[in-house]
Design an enzyme around this catalytic site. Structure first.
Site, PDB file in Angstrom:
ATOM      1  N   CYS A  28      10.502 -63.672  76.255  1.00  0.00           N
ATOM      2  CA  CYS A  28      11.347 -64.834  76.564  1.00  0.00           C
ATOM      3  C   CYS A  28      10.636 -66.151  76.218  1.00  0.00           C
ATOM      4  CB  CYS A  28      11.729 -64.789  78.054  1.00  0.00           C
ATOM      5  SG  CYS A  28      12.599 -66.249  78.635  1.00  0.00           S
ATOM      6  N   CYS A  31      10.865 -68.818  78.918  1.00  0.00           N
ATOM      7  CA  CYS A  31       9.979 -68.504  80.047  1.00  0.00           C
ATOM      8  C   CYS A  31       8.579 -69.054  79.780  1.00  0.00           C
ATOM      9  CB  CYS A  31       9.898 -66.995  80.268  1.00  0.00           C
ATOM     10  SG  CYS A  31      11.499 -66.241  80.625  1.00  0.00           S
TER      11      CYS A  31
END
Length: 103
Positions: A28, A31
């Site tokens: 991600c 993230c």
């Protein structure tokens, strides 16, 4: 900030009055972008336990909040989920932090 090595977020939530969690994953990108902000807030709020959870490796910990997208941030107070929010804007982290500490 601690990164969860075991699937034991429930214990951390039970053992600490205030807990902020970032759910993420290695793949991600958003993230990775928000993690430094989350870590910086951890350093500024030593009375709150900040935890990073790999949502794919920790299914029991993931189930403590509604995690539909990554990153998701969750705030716990006295063992209960206050709120969880998905997104990558730094303001959602601070807004959630305010909600948890002022609730």
């Amino acid at each position: 900030m601690i990164e969860l090595a075991e699937d034991n977020l429930q214990e951390i939530v039970n053992d600490n009055e205030l807990v902020m969690v970032q759910y993420g994953a290695t793949w991600c990108g958003n993230c990775k972008i928000t993690k430094p902000k989350f870590k910086r807030l951890a350093g500024e709020n030593e009375n709150i336990k900040f935890v990073y959870v790999d949502a794919e490796k920790q299914p029991n910990s993931r189930s403590l909040a509604e995690v539909k997208n990554l990153p998701t941030f969750a705030g716990f107070k006295n063992g209960k989920l206050v709120n969880s929010i998905s997104g990558n804007k730094p303001s959602i982290i601070t807004d959630l932090l305010d909600e948890v500490t002022n609730n």
